[in-house]
Design an enzyme around this catalytic site. Structure first.
Site, PDB file in Angstrom:
ATOM      1  N   ASN A 151      71.876 -10.588   2.333  1.00 44.48           N
ATOM      2  CA  ASN A 151      71.770 -11.482   3.483  1.00 44.48           C
ATOM      3  C   ASN A 151      70.315 -11.830   3.712  1.00 44.48           C
ATOM      4  O   ASN A 151      69.432 -11.346   3.009  1.00 44.48           O
ATOM      5  CB  ASN A 151      72.423 -10.854   4.720  1.00 44.48           C
ATOM      6  CG  ASN A 151      71.744  -9.569   5.127  1.00 44.48           C
ATOM      7  OD1 ASN A 151      70.602  -9.565   5.548  1.00 44.48           O
ATOM      8  ND2 ASN A 151      72.447  -8.440   4.971  1.00 44.48           N
ATOM      9  N   ARG A 152      70.062 -12.674   4.685  1.00 43.38           N
ATOM     10  CA  ARG A 152      68.732 -13.271   4.844  1.00 43.38           C
ATOM     11  C   ARG A 152      67.759 -12.414   5.664  1.00 43.38           C
ATOM     12  O   ARG A 152      66.661 -12.853   5.964  1.00 43.38           O
ATOM     13  CB  ARG A 152      68.854 -14.635   5.508  1.00 43.38           C
ATOM     14  CG  ARG A 152      69.641 -15.624   4.699  1.00 43.38           C
ATOM     15  CD  ARG A 152      69.639 -16.992   5.379  1.00 43.38           C
ATOM     16  NE  ARG A 152      70.662 -17.851   4.830  1.00 43.38           N
ATOM     17  CZ  ARG A 152      70.537 -18.513   3.686  1.00 43.38           C
ATOM     18  NH1 ARG A 152      69.436 -18.388   2.981  1.00 43.38           N
ATOM     19  NH2 ARG A 152      71.523 -19.277   3.248  1.00 43.38           N
TER      20      ARG A 152
END
Ligand code: CTP
Length: 364
Positions: free
Chosen positions: A179-180
């Site tokens: 994920n970011r």
């Protein structure tokens, strides 16, 4: 000196264009240092670096911030900073245009991430009759900041756990589901607690801030994060779960790299452990702070605060440009399980971290 400190003064070449050595040595009552190779000491930078309990750079020019951000050490001041483990406080002073330059923004963000303290600049009169942001704060304010940095912390004696960064769930030896999350928020929370005197156990998937009070366990997957977090619960006063943990992972990790020629694979997923729920269950006396990365409305956060059995939930809308993953600022709302909400303005992640600990200390 009036506050009882012992002082050594370094004058850079640029500083000597503005004030003479005699002026400052007369005020300090001792010779000032100007040169890395003065012939008096074989290693003036390491002598000064080891002696100092704090190094203050005032005024800190745009050029100096740039040198410090890349770790340059070609003159006595930068070499002394490089050779020291003492806290460093910079008081920037420059014209508004220089302060707002993308390069200066980058350098300041880098210095903050490296653990440097900054005070100011403020708006006011600049050189050449100009006015704007870039004026050095008043000396009294620098002294107060020094006293605050060196003084006893309000988190002395507390032990805290912080999780940070996003987890990576392996598909094969090369690929993962991630994920970011950049880990910046969690790192800021860990650093602020460490500076305030807490013993910090940081479980992270990204690089960690350097501070003697922080012990780091680096992990990749949700499983590893859970094991590391659950192994560090003894004597734990507060846990702040800032990591973005995957909820699902591939049920099977391929040992060989998945081959393109075999066509698109179908990944059967399975749930990961809930790190936060495990902390709540195993250590009910720990004050528990959860995070909730939402997209758009934060309404879900109130329900989440109840469902996750936290004492406090920090919710942010990660779809905003000034908030969430990878930014240096964050706009958050604090929610308690009984439905109280507190919306904070957009702040630097360092400020969010500081206010968050203020809130935790007040409420627990
Ligand atoms: N969290 C965790 N372990 C997980 C998932 C989440 O410890 N496997 C923690 C996060 O660190 C965060 C909090 O739980 O502090 C909330 O995470 P979030 O993903 O927003 O919550 P979920 O329970 O996954 O809820 P939903 O999927 O409905 O948004």
């Amino acid at each position: 000196m009036e506050a009882g400190a012992e002082l050594e003064v370094i004058l850079t070449d640029a500083a000597q264009q503005f004030v003479g050595q005699q002026t400052l040595s007369a005020i300090a009552g001792r010779p000032v240092h100007t040169n890395l190779f003065d012939g008096l000491s074989p290693s003036p930078h390491t002598d000064l670096a080891r002696w100092a309990e704090i190094i203050v750079v005032a005024p800190a020019t745009a050029n100096f911030l740039a040198r410090a951000a890349i770790g340059g050490g070609s003159d006595l001041l930068s070499a002394t900073l490089l050779a020291s483990r003492a806290p460093r406080l910079f008081a920037p002073a420059m014209h508004t245009e220089m302060w707002e330059q993308p390069a200066t923004r980058r350098n300041t963000a880098q210095l903050l991430a490296d653990g440097v303290y900054l005070v100011g600049p403020v708006e006011g009169a600049l050189t050449s009759g100009d006015h704007g942001t870039g004026r050095m704060v008043e000396p009294d304010e620098i002294i107060s900041e020094v006293i605050r940095i060196l003084g006893p912390g309000d988190m002395d004696g507390l032990t805290v756990l912080v999780t940070a960064g996003g987890t990576r769930e392996p598909i094969d030896p090369v690929r993962y589901i991630g994920n970011r999350s950049s880990g910046k928020m969690g790192n800021a929370i860990a650093l602020d607690a460490a500076r305030r005197g807490a013993r910090v156990r940081l479980v992270t998937s990204v690089g960690a801030p350097d501070h003697e009070n922080i012990s780091v366990v680096t992990v990749e997957s949700a499983q590893e994060m859970a094991e590391a977090a659950w192994a560090s619960l003894e004597g734990l006063d507060v846990a702040v779960m800032a990591a973005a943990v995957a909820d699902f992972r591939p049920g099977k990790t391929s040992e060989a790299k998945i081959d393109r020629s075999s066509g698109p694979p179908t990944l059967a997923m399975e749930p990961t452990p809930d790190v936060l729920a495990g902390v709540a269950e195993r250590s009910p006396e720990t004050y528990l702070v959860g995070f909730a990365a939402e997209v758009g409305s934060l309404d879900r956060a109130i329900d989440k605060a109840k469902r996750k059995k936290v004492d406090l939930l920090v919710a942010n809308d990660v779809s905003r440009p000034d908030s969430g993953f990878g930014t240096d600022t964050n706009q958050v709302m604090l929610v308690t399980p009984d439905g109280q909400q507190d919306v904070w303005p957009t702040l630097s992640k360092a400020e969010v971290a500081h206010r968050l600990w203020d809130t935790v200390l007040e409420r627990r």
